[in-house]
Motif scaffolding. Sequence first.
Motif, PDB file in Angstrom:
ATOM      1  N   VAL A  63       0.853  -1.184   0.000  1.00 45.76           N
ATOM      2  CA  VAL A  63       0.000   0.000   0.000  1.00 45.76           C
ATOM      3  C   VAL A  63       0.889   1.233   0.000  1.00 45.76           C
ATOM      4  O   VAL A  63       1.942   1.251   0.629  1.00 45.76           O
ATOM      5  N   ILE A  64       0.457   2.249  -0.753  1.00 50.25           N
ATOM      6  CA  ILE A  64       1.149   3.540  -0.776  1.00 50.25           C
ATOM      7  C   ILE A  64       0.136   4.602  -0.356  1.00 50.25           C
ATOM      8  O   ILE A  64      -0.958   4.688  -0.925  1.00 50.25           O
ATOM      9  N   PHE A  65       0.535   5.398   0.628  1.00 51.16           N
ATOM     10  CA  PHE A  65      -0.344   6.436   1.168  1.00 51.16           C
ATOM     11  C   PHE A  65       0.052   7.826   0.689  1.00 51.16           C
ATOM     12  O   PHE A  65       1.233   8.155   0.594  1.00 51.16           O
ATOM     13  N   ARG A  66      -0.974   8.633   0.423  1.00 48.68           N
ATOM     14  CA  ARG A  66      -0.855  10.081   0.271  1.00 48.68           C
ATOM     15  C   ARG A  66      -1.888  10.695   1.204  1.00 48.68           C
ATOM     16  O   ARG A  66      -2.780  10.022   1.691  1.00 48.68           O
ATOM     17  N   CYS A 111      -3.925   4.578  -1.092  1.00 47.50           N
ATOM     18  CA  CYS A 111      -4.927   5.008  -0.126  1.00 47.50           C
ATOM     19  C   CYS A 111      -4.588   6.391   0.413  1.00 47.50           C
ATOM     20  O   CYS A 111      -3.433   6.806   0.391  1.00 47.50           O
ATOM     21  N   HIS A 112      -5.613   7.050   0.927  1.00 48.23           N
ATOM     22  CA  HIS A 112      -5.407   8.354   1.566  1.00 48.23           C
ATOM     23  C   HIS A 112      -5.548   8.211   3.072  1.00 48.23           C
ATOM     24  O   HIS A 112      -6.140   7.255   3.582  1.00 48.23           O
ATOM     25  N   LEU A 113      -4.975   9.161   3.775  1.00 48.08           N
ATOM     26  CA  LEU A 113      -5.135   9.287   5.226  1.00 48.08           C
ATOM     27  C   LEU A 113      -5.436  10.754   5.516  1.00 48.08           C
ATOM     28  O   LEU A 113      -4.679  11.435   6.198  1.00 48.08           O
ATOM     29  N   GLU A 114      -6.536  11.226   4.951  1.00 47.94           N
ATOM     30  CA  GLU A 114      -6.865  12.646   5.072  1.00 47.94           C
ATOM     31  C   GLU A 114      -7.195  13.039   6.512  1.00 47.94           C
ATOM     32  O   GLU A 114      -6.823  14.104   6.975  1.00 47.94           O
ATOM     33  N   TYR A 115      -7.890  12.148   7.188  1.00 46.20           N
ATOM     34  CA  TYR A 115      -8.284  12.416   8.569  1.00 46.20           C
ATOM     35  C   TYR A 115      -7.630  11.386   9.484  1.00 46.20           C
ATOM     36  O   TYR A 115      -7.373  10.250   9.077  1.00 46.20           O
ATOM     37  N   GLU A 116      -7.404  11.757  10.699  1.00 46.89           N
ATOM     38  CA  GLU A 116      -6.756  10.860  11.656  1.00 46.89           C
ATOM     39  C   GLU A 116      -7.506   9.527  11.764  1.00 46.89           C
ATOM     40  O   GLU A 116      -6.888   8.470  11.858  1.00 46.89           O
ATOM     41  N   PHE A 129       4.503  -4.395   2.359  1.00 45.91           N
ATOM     42  CA  PHE A 129       5.151  -3.133   2.025  1.00 45.91           C
ATOM     43  C   PHE A 129       4.192  -1.982   2.335  1.00 45.91           C
ATOM     44  O   PHE A 129       3.026  -2.020   1.940  1.00 45.91           O
ATOM     45  N   ILE A 130       4.697  -0.976   3.036  1.00 44.94           N
ATOM     46  CA  ILE A 130       3.942   0.260   3.258  1.00 44.94           C
ATOM     47  C   ILE A 130       4.803   1.414   2.786  1.00 44.94           C
ATOM     48  O   ILE A 130       5.971   1.531   3.166  1.00 44.94           O
ATOM     49  N   GLY A 131       4.222   2.247   1.940  1.00 49.89           N
ATOM     50  CA  GLY A 131       4.912   3.431   1.442  1.00 49.89           C
ATOM     51  C   GLY A 131       4.152   4.687   1.821  1.00 49.89           C
ATOM     52  O   GLY A 131       2.919   4.707   1.780  1.00 49.89           O
ATOM     53  N   PHE A 132       4.886   5.719   2.206  1.00 49.38           N
ATOM     54  CA  PHE A 132       4.308   7.033   2.500  1.00 49.38           C
ATOM     55  C   PHE A 132       4.948   8.029   1.544  1.00 49.38           C
ATOM     56  O   PHE A 132       6.161   8.241   1.610  1.00 49.38           O
ATOM     57  N   ASP A 133       4.153   8.608   0.669  1.00 49.26           N
ATOM     58  CA  ASP A 133       4.682   9.631  -0.231  1.00 49.26           C
ATOM     59  C   ASP A 133       4.478  10.981   0.440  1.00 49.26           C
ATOM     60  O   ASP A 133       3.338  11.413   0.634  1.00 49.26           O
ATOM     61  N   PHE A 143       1.337   7.119  11.391  1.00 53.09           N
ATOM     62  CA  PHE A 143       2.521   6.364  10.976  1.00 53.09           C
ATOM     63  C   PHE A 143       2.724   5.142  11.876  1.00 53.09           C
ATOM     64  O   PHE A 143       2.853   4.014  11.395  1.00 53.09           O
ATOM     65  N   PHE A 144       2.727   5.352  13.177  1.00 54.20           N
ATOM     66  CA  PHE A 144       2.992   4.237  14.085  1.00 54.20           C
ATOM     67  C   PHE A 144       1.834   3.241  14.136  1.00 54.20           C
ATOM     68  O   PHE A 144       2.054   2.041  14.289  1.00 54.20           O
ATOM     69  N   TYR A 145       0.601   3.701  13.966  1.00 55.83           N
ATOM     70  CA  TYR A 145      -0.516   2.770  13.893  1.00 55.83           C
ATOM     71  C   TYR A 145      -0.347   1.854  12.680  1.00 55.83           C
ATOM     72  O   TYR A 145      -0.526   0.632  12.768  1.00 55.83           O
TER      73      TYR A 145
END
Length: 181
Positions: A63-66, A111-116, A129-133, A143-145
């Motif tokens: 997964v890649i997050f924005r 995926c997005h993480l717009e809100y907590e 694999f986890i990616g954060f752009d 991040f830690f969750y």
Amino acid sequence: VLFRSLIDGVEQTRYEAQEGPQTQFLSSSADIVVYGGAAGGGKSAGLLMEAARHTSDSGYGGVIFRRNTAMIRNPGALWDESEKFYSQLGGSPKNSDLKWVWPSGASIKFCHLEYEKDKYSHQGAQYAFIGFDELTHFSQSSFFYLLSRNRSLCDIRPYVRATRSEEHTSELQSQFRISYA
């Protein structure tokens, strides 16, 4: 960099990292790597390449997050760039799900993480694999969750890759208590 060649009459496609930071990013065996640099330095392309590394493994899920969906779907953003890479590597896009699936069964989703609270939509998930752009766009809590979702059903040791813009170095240092030697 994209390379195409004919091997036994069959066109083969492969990508090779740009020399320098992108090569270092892609060759690291560390559990967590953050790739920083100026705009246009190949950070997002490196993240896409790294995510595709294990697409021949049937149990692989990445997964890649924005921060929001617009940052994934904007012209020239991650989804557009993934179409250039992943279609050449045998992936099939699932546009409505922002997901790529390979013949092996491996998948990469965006995926997005717009809100907590959005981090909880990944409860129960397992991502090798986890990616954060642009890591500075995410809270330390998210991040830690999500690190707790960094586990694997396949033989790939779970790992995380992230990018950050050069101008956000001090924010990242204070937000995640990182020091650089």
